[in-house]
Every structure is written in C-alpha cells, then in structure tokens.
Design a protein around this motif. Structure first.
Motif, PDB file in Angstrom:
ATOM      1  N   MET A 268       3.734  -0.901   2.649  1.00 12.45           N
ATOM      2  CA  MET A 268       4.736  -0.075   3.292  1.00 12.45           C
ATOM      3  C   MET A 268       4.089   0.861   4.296  1.00 12.45           C
ATOM      4  O   MET A 268       2.966   1.310   4.119  1.00 12.45           O
ATOM      5  CB  MET A 268       5.483   0.720   2.228  1.00 12.45           C
ATOM      6  CG  MET A 268       4.606   1.324   1.167  1.00 12.45           C
ATOM      7  SD  MET A 268       5.499   2.389   0.075  1.00 12.45           S
ATOM      8  CE  MET A 268       6.333   1.252  -0.983  1.00 12.45           C
TER       9      MET A 268
ATOM     10  N   GLU B 243      -0.615   2.398   2.116  1.00 18.76           N
ATOM     11  CA  GLU B 243      -0.341   1.425   1.057  1.00 18.76           C
ATOM     12  C   GLU B 243      -0.892   1.926  -0.279  1.00 18.76           C
ATOM     13  O   GLU B 243      -0.203   1.885  -1.299  1.00 18.76           O
ATOM     14  CB  GLU B 243      -0.970   0.070   1.385  1.00 18.76           C
ATOM     15  CG  GLU B 243      -0.502  -0.544   2.692  1.00 18.76           C
ATOM     16  CD  GLU B 243       0.880  -1.173   2.609  1.00 18.76           C
ATOM     17  OE1 GLU B 243       1.376  -1.389   1.489  1.00 18.76           O
ATOM     18  OE2 GLU B 243       1.461  -1.444   3.669  1.00 18.76           O
TER      19      GLU B 243
ATOM     20  N   GLU C 109       1.219  -3.453  -3.333  1.00 23.23           N
ATOM     21  CA  GLU C 109       0.855  -2.377  -2.400  1.00 23.23           C
ATOM     22  C   GLU C 109      -0.655  -2.143  -2.416  1.00 23.23           C
ATOM     23  O   GLU C 109      -1.272  -1.906  -1.381  1.00 23.23           O
ATOM     24  CB  GLU C 109       1.607  -1.079  -2.725  1.00 23.23           C
ATOM     25  CG  GLU C 109       3.146  -1.197  -2.776  1.00 23.23           C
ATOM     26  CD  GLU C 109       3.809  -1.729  -1.505  1.00 23.23           C
ATOM     27  OE1 GLU C 109       3.117  -1.949  -0.499  1.00 23.23           O
ATOM     28  OE2 GLU C 109       5.038  -1.950  -1.528  1.00 23.23           O
TER      29      GLU C 109
ATOM     30  N   HIS D 217      -2.020  -4.842  -0.396  1.00 20.97           N
ATOM     31  CA  HIS D 217      -1.849  -4.592   1.039  1.00 20.97           C
ATOM     32  C   HIS D 217      -2.948  -3.673   1.557  1.00 20.97           C
ATOM     33  O   HIS D 217      -3.480  -3.887   2.642  1.00 20.97           O
ATOM     34  CB  HIS D 217      -0.485  -3.963   1.322  1.00 20.97           C
ATOM     35  CG  HIS D 217       0.659  -4.872   0.997  1.00 20.97           C
ATOM     36  ND1 HIS D 217       1.970  -4.488   1.042  1.00 20.97           N
ATOM     37  CD2 HIS D 217       0.673  -6.183   0.623  1.00 20.97           C
ATOM     38  CE1 HIS D 217       2.740  -5.496   0.702  1.00 20.97           C
ATOM     39  NE2 HIS D 217       1.983  -6.538   0.436  1.00 20.97           N
TER      40      HIS D 217
ATOM     41  N   GLN E 136       6.282  -3.126  10.399  1.00 23.25           N
ATOM     42  CA  GLN E 136       5.242  -4.139  10.241  1.00 23.25           C
ATOM     43  C   GLN E 136       5.559  -5.404  11.022  1.00 23.25           C
ATOM     44  O   GLN E 136       4.656  -6.059  11.549  1.00 23.25           O
ATOM     45  CB  GLN E 136       5.048  -4.452   8.758  1.00 23.25           C
ATOM     46  CG  GLN E 136       4.347  -3.295   8.057  1.00 23.25           C
ATOM     47  CD  GLN E 136       4.286  -3.394   6.552  1.00 23.25           C
ATOM     48  OE1 GLN E 136       3.486  -2.734   5.920  1.00 23.25           O
ATOM     49  NE2 GLN E 136       5.129  -4.212   5.959  1.00 23.25           N
TER      50      GLN E 136
ATOM     51  N   GLU F 291       6.586  -8.449   1.424  1.00 29.94           N
ATOM     52  CA  GLU F 291       7.590  -7.391   1.572  1.00 29.94           C
ATOM     53  C   GLU F 291       8.997  -7.939   1.378  1.00 29.94           C
ATOM     54  O   GLU F 291       9.895  -7.211   0.956  1.00 29.94           O
ATOM     55  CB  GLU F 291       7.498  -6.711   2.944  1.00 29.94           C
ATOM     56  CG  GLU F 291       6.210  -5.948   3.215  1.00 29.94           C
ATOM     57  CD  GLU F 291       6.029  -4.684   2.384  1.00 29.94           C
ATOM     58  OE1 GLU F 291       6.874  -4.402   1.511  1.00 29.94           O
ATOM     59  OE2 GLU F 291       5.029  -3.986   2.609  1.00 29.94           O
TER      60      GLU F 291
HETATM   61 FE   LIG Z   1       3.190  -2.725   1.438  1.00 32.96          FE
END
Ligand SMILES: [Fe+2]
Ligand SMILES: [Fe+2]
Lengths: 214, 329, 251
Positions: free
Chosen positions: B1, B62, B92, B95, B153, B175
């Motif tokens: 995110m 993240e 996350e 990521h 993103q 996501e």
């Molecule tokens: Fe993420």
C-alpha cells in the motif's frame, strides 16, 4: 513498571515491552548487518523455462531457496525454483538499436576440455522484462561460455543482455522435494476470487430501496 | 500500500548542468520511446536520487503499513478472516521486500534504508500514523487504503524504471486480493447487525480525513515536477489520483448506506470532478513531521524489531561470511 | 470404530495447530529479517489452515462448526499441549519451538497417512508438502544459527533446555492409546516420541548445541486433559475478542 512501556492498541506490540523513551535512546550505529543477495529463478509450470523472479537476502544458498519459495511462489503456480548468489552471475553489457549481444562477440569457441564446466544461459529479450533461461553450454571459461552460447543458443531476435551462471553455483529444489508446492488446495483465502459478496450487497440494496420507497 | 504525496528532493538549477548532454538526450529519448531503464544503464544522478527516495518511501510504507492492520491480526473473527488477515499483512511485508530490492538495484543497501527509516531520515505514507481502534478500522484500511494505494501503484507501474515496474506488477496482482478481501469484510459489517454497522460508520468517519490526505497536497506544477513527469518518475498528479479514487469508491461506499463525513462532497456536473471540503493540510504537515497520533509507536516497533533481530542477522552474517552485493535486477 | 478415541486424537492435533499458528502469527511484521518474517508467517497460516481441516472433520462427526469450536471454548476445553500456548518469547524460543514441534508434526502425519480412518489419512497426504517445508526450514535455520556466533548458540541452547520438558508434553499418553492402535487409527504417542527423538537428535548433532539426556527430564503433561498454564485463557480471550461481540453475526 508497566507504565514505563508503550501501551498499544495492538496487544502484540504491548507485549514487546518497548520502553516509553525508546526513540530517544541512541541508535546502535554499527556496520550494516547486511546479508548476501541471491537472484531467484522460477519455473511456473513443468516444461516452461525458468525465469528470473527477483532477489532474496539470506545467509546461505539453502536458506535462500527456502525463502524464495515463500516470497515468490506462495501464491503463483510454481513447479521449480533455483537460486544463485548475485556475485556468481556473469552479466554481459546491454545492447541497443536492434543489436544482439552476441553480435558483439568476435572470435570462436574453444574446443571443450575434460575439465569444462556447465553454464546456464539466460537471455533478456526486452527491456522491462525478466531474464529467461535459454539453455546450457559446456565451456572451459566464462568467455568461452559466451562463445559456446552464441554457437548453440543464439535466437533470431536480438538478445539485449545475457547472464551466465555455472550450474554448480545454482541451487534448485530436488525432484523428490517438489511436493513442497503441493499445499492444501484450500489456500483460496489468498486469492481475490474467494471473496464474493455480490449477493449480500444486492439483497441489502433491494431491502434499502424497498424501505426508502415507503 | 502506498499513496501519493511523496516528498521529492528540491531541484537545484545546477543539477542537470553537470550531466553529459549527449547521454542525457539519449536517456530521455529512450524514455520517450517507452523503453524501460535498467540498472546498468547510464542515468542522470538526479534520476537515481529521486527514484531511490521514492521507492524507498514506498517500501517503508509497506513495512510500516503492516502495523495498523497487524493490530487486529490476533483478533480477527473466525477462521476465514483470521487466515485472510494473516495473509494480507504478510503480503505487505513481502511488498516491502520487493520494493527495497528494486531500490537496492540503484545502489542503496537495504539495511541502510531500514536504518534511515528508524532514524527518521526518510519518510513513509502519513496514513499509517493513525490508529486502528476497532476491527472495522482494520477492514476500512484493507479496503479503502489499499484502494488508494492501487490507484497510485497502477500509475507508477507505467513508469520508466524496469525493476520498480516489475516489483509493482507483482504487487498489484496481490493488491487485487487485498481490495476484494477488504470490500468483502466491509460489506459484512455494513450489511450486518446494528452494532456492526455502527462500528463501520465510526471507522469510516475516522479514516476519511487521512484518506483525503493520502494522495498528498494539490500539485503546483513546477519545473521540478515537469522533469519528474518527463522522466516518468512521477506518473500522475496528486489531484488526478484523488479524483480517480473518489470516482471509483464514493459510489461503492454510498451503496452500502454509509455516510461520508463531508457535507460538501458531490460530483460537480459542470466540471465532471468531485467537489469536497479541502482536508486540513496543516495536520498533514504536522503528521509528516512526526507529530501524528502514532508516529512514535510505529517507529518504536520497527526499531525494536530491528534491534531484537540483530543477533539473528549477526549470526547469519557470520555463516554467510561474504559481503553484500548489489542485486542485478 | 472408537469414535471417542478418534475425536480425542483429532482435537488435540487441531488444538495444537491452531494455538501455535496463532502464536506464531504474532511475529508477522516484526520478524528479524523480511524474508524470515514472510516464511514464518506462511508456516503459521499453514498451521491454522490445517487445524481448520481437522475441525471440519470433527464437525462431520457431529461436533460444532469450526468457528464455534475455535472461538467459543474456554481454556479447560482445549486439548493442546502446554508447549504451544507459551508466549512467543524472543526469536530463539520461537525457532526452537518451531523445530521441536514441526519434527513431531511431520512424523505424526506421516504415521497418520497410513491410518485406517480414511479422511485423516487423506488429509495427511495432502499436507505432507507443507509439513516437509516446515521441517526443511527449521533444520536449515537451526543448523546455521546453531553453528554461528557465541550469542546465537547460547540463546538457542538456553531455549532448547527450557523448551524440552514442554516439548515432551506433546507425547502425553492418551487414555485411548490402545484403542487407537488396535483400530489401526494411530500407532500411538510412544512410537511417535521414539521417532521424534531420533529425528531431532540427528539435526542437533550437526550443531554446537547440546541435547540434554531426555530421560532425566520431567515432561510437562496436563494439556491433553484441559490443564493449562496461565497463558492460554488470555490468548483465547484475545483471539475471540471480536468474534464474541456477537457470535451469531456474520463477520
Ligand atoms: Fe502493499
Ligand atoms: Fe495491500
């Protein structure tokens, strides 16, 4: 003493018992505790070529492979994986304008001797994409391996970048251990497709409309 | 995110004067042609610097972003939610790993980035400095904060730097699970018992402000941002992304019978854009500068994780007995 | 078939997995290294997922729904070993527990893959890959950290010594031991323990760690009959905090 620790909304964090003034304490300013990097290659399906997927940090090649499995294939289908320490990857320069790296090589491959090594050859065909396994060659040295690859693996289309890795420097998942990808089929919770609430939403909207029209 | 509102280095008039004009022209022509830049390519120092900064901030967002939802990881109600939330928070962390790896190809070691996060030198998305008081907050984050992140993103994945784009391609695929999961959980609360609805509305009230902050202050077009746009580092303006988010999600929130706490929010028929109450940008600045509700705790957790994990990394380093090498791609 | 014996077996395995999976999820986002964090989280998810399968099996035998069973029971109704309910501690303890527990788990399920109770045998075959990965990970990291620095070795040694009496509690004799054996459902805890000892010894021998003489240790029993440490009830209260707001609601 409890009041001197950070009380969090997250019970896990409260249990860490972090001193209230932790951010004021001096930072440990030692050398970076940085591990080795490994390039990860993944085979999505049996019969497909291995493709570069990314990197992991790890202490050894064995753990790198185990880490790579969870970081790169916990969700995507996978039938094979290989890792090599970044420093063992020999990379060619990049080319441009429709020229293949192989065209930069002038000269010929040597005769292969008994002490030759096997090299795995990876090609990059387009910027922005990943390097893909093209095949392997036996050669006496890295330079020689580039020539050997030119002889046997050069595609018609230009190759923009080549990676060579000695097979001995690559660790792959053994055939007998490939069942580590046979996980419970009930892993649907990791996929978007498992979350359907359309009916619930529809019912709710219909009920709402019914009540608001009265 | 991750949201917009990245902080970039101020552009100095002299920044590009030291670059070889021919190389610079070739570099820009490559981006013009829509080709990606790869780590071994020549690139202006400023491009490298801005990218490291942006990707690093994204990575930090993240790993810090794993904490607000992590607040509820041990309390998720029922097997299905428990597994989903574990997998989502794990993603996350994953990521962060992917993004740091992309930034590493530009020459900054990962541990250096993590140190700079802890010592406050580099920033992360403001929104993660807000608390998740109830389960409904966690669901709101999973749905709407991730929705905002996806807008950002997807834009960035069309940028010019190969490794960043490849990381984002992987991230965006994951996501879509986050978004669906979040929406699913929110639908269950919003269409559930009165108590559940109440929780959900209260969470939305808390998160709307931070969500409006998420894409950053309105852009003032400067020479600086023009350069970043030309180099395809910055791919969309903060306002455009905010409008896109409102377009996609306001109707979805309304159809759940939820009230968005902004009396001015409406689609303006004439401009085709959303009107809304300007969020409090002073608060935004205060939070960026460290004075948000949970800045202190978020950094303390990250620091504690690093410090208590040090013996593991030290031991691993000894086993490795080799030096760090910058990854290739 | 002896249903009581079977249920007792399924409950204790499932409860172990759920509680340990729950505990290990506490590390997600705060692990010592990003890659390790991710791997450890996957293994925690596997455990919770496996427990769900077993609760589902119990549900088919007339027990309540998995969510009710997992989120509505109190500590004295849980049959997990005390080993899995202990707090995560520092990472050395969590790793040692992972190593000791997952070896037992892998062996238990490879025994169960021959079980006369077909659903259980089938599940055992399905999760073989997951369990194998867990043990590969545990072995790899214990061998590395167990041969690394003075600190890593002494931390692991201390955790190993603290953990072992609890780990032995995994094999608490069952009142149904004979019934399970006779029915061909499970070879029993004694057989499992013997294989486990051999299996962990093989790995510990490759490290600088010392495995104490297991015969001199007093196993911590009680968990299988609902006797628990002070840690379990708070864990369950935390786990069910939201669910119990309204157990009839759909979350
Ligand atoms: Fe993420
Ligand atoms: Fe996400």
């Amino acid at each position: 003493m409890a009041s001197t620790f950070i009380q969090s909304l997250d019970p896990r964090v409260t249990r860490l018992q972090m001193p209230e003034d932790i951010n004021q304490q001096p930072l440990q300013s030692e050398a970076l505790d940085q591990l080795v990097t490994f390039q990860v290659f993944m085979q999505k399906k049996e019969g497909k070529n291995f493709e570069h997927a990314g990197i992991v940090h790890a202490p050894t090649v064995e753990l790198a492979l185990l880490y790579a499995k969870e970081q790169y294939s916990r969700r995507f289908t996978c039938s094979g994986m290989a890792v090599a320490e970044t420093s063992t990857v020999m990379a060619s320069p990049y080319t441009d304008g429709g020229i293949s790296v192989y065209q930069l090589l002038e000269g010929e491959a040597e005769a292969t001797t008994a002490t030759a090594d096997v090299y795995e050859v990876f090609h990059l065909m387009k910027r922005g994409k990943q390097h893909e396994h093209a095949g392997s060659v036996e050669a006496n040295s890295v330079e020689d391996a580039f020539y050997k690859a030119k002889e046997s693996l050069m595609p018609e289309k230009p190759v923009l970048n080549i990676w060579l890795i000695r097979r001995d420097d690559l660790l792959t998942v053994d055939e007998e251990d490939k069942d580590i990808w046979n996980t419970l089929p009930e892993k649907g919770y990791r996929d978007a497709a498992a979350y359907k609430a359309g009916d619930k939403l529809k019912d709710f909207k219909e009920k709402n409309e019914a009540t608001s029209s009265h | 995110m991750y949201g917009g509102g990245n902080t970039f280095e101020k552009l100095q008039g002299t920044d590009l004067q030291n670059e070889d004009p021919q190389k610079l022209a070739e570099f820009e022509a490559r981006i013009q042609r829509g080709e990606k830049i790869e780590p071994a390519d020549w690139m202006p120092a400023l491009y490298r610097k801005q990218l490291v900064r942006m990707i690093e901030q994204h990575g930090h967002s993240e790993i810090i972003g794993a904490l607000p939802e992590g607040t509820w990881i041990t309390r998720a109600p029922g097997f299905k939610r428990k597994l989903s939330l574990m997998a989502k928070v794990q993603d996350e962390v994953g990521h962060a790993q992917l993004l740091y790896a992309a930034a590493e190809t530009l020459g900054k070691p990962r541990e250096q980035m993590i140190d700079d996060l802890i010592n406050g030198k580099s920033k992360y998305s403001n929104i993660f400095n807000y608390p998740a008081f109830t389960w409904a907050d966690a669901c709101t984050i999973s749905w709407l904060v991730d929705a905002g992140a996806i807008v950002n993103q997807l834009a960035n994945s069309r940028g010019s730097y190969g490794p960043y784009c490849r990381a984002l391609e992987r991230i965006c695929a994951e996501e879509s699970f986050h978004l669906k999961y979040g929406h699913h959980a929110v639908i269950h609360l919003a269409t559930g018992t009165p108590k559940q609805r109440e929780m959900m509305q209260a969470a939305l009230n808390r998160w709307w402000g931070p969500l409006m902050h998420f894409f950053g202050p309105p852009d003032k077009m400067s020479v600086h941002s023009e350069t970043l746009m030309r180099w395809k580092v910055k791919m969309a303006s903060n306002d455009d992304m905010r409008q896109q988010f409102l377009d996609m999600y306001v109707p979805k929130i309304w159809e759940l019978g939820l009230t968005i706490p902004d009396p001015l929010l409406r689609k303006n028929e004439e401009t085709g854009k959303w009107d809304y109450t300007e969020p409090d940008w002073e608060e935004f600045k205060r939070v960026i500068n460290g004075d948000g509700p949970l800045n202190k705790e978020r950094l303390a957790v990250r620091r504690t994780a690093e410090e208590r994990g040090k013996w593991v990394r030290d031991a691993m380093k000894k086993v490795a007995a080799k030096e760090y090498v910058t990854p290739l791609a | 078939m002896n249903t009581d014996a079977l249920k007792e077996l399924l409950y204790k395995i499932a409860d172990d997995q759920l509680i340990l999976g729950h505990r290990n999820s506490e590390w997600t986002g705060v692990g010592p290294l990003l890659e390790e964090d991710i791997a450890f989280s996957s293994m925690a998810q596997d455990k919770v997922g496996q427990s769900y399968q077993l609760y589902q099996m119990l549900h088919q035998m007339g027990e309540q729904e998995p969510d009710t069973v997992a989120f509505m029971r109190n500590a004295n109704q849980f049959h997990n070993s005390q080993f899995v309910e202990l707090p995560v501690g520092e990472y050395d303890f969590s790793l040692i527990r992972h190593f000791l527990f997952d070896h037992a788990e892998l062996i238990r399920f490879s025994m169960l893959s021959q079980s006369s109770y077909e659903p259980l045998a089938q599940l055992a075959r399905k999760i073989k890959g997951e369990l194998k990965y867990h043990v590969m990970h545990a072995n790899s990291i214990i061998k590395q950290l167990g041969n690394a620095t003075e600190e890593s070795i002494s931390r692991l040694q201390k955790s190993l010594e603290g953990a072992l009496p609890y780990a032995l509690g995994l094999f608490e004799p069952s009142p149904f031991e004979e019934a399970l054996k006779e029915g061909g459902i499970f070879e029993g805890e004694t057989a499992l323990q013997a294989k486990w000892e051999e299996s962990i010894r093989k790995i510990v021998e490759q490290t600088a760690l010392q495995l104490p003489d297991l015969k001199t240790l007093t196993p911590v029993y009680g968990g299988r009959s609902g006797v628990h440490t002070e840690h379990l009830q708070p864990l369950l209260d935390e786990m069910a905090e939201v669910f119990r707001v309204d157990p009839t609601a759909e979350w």
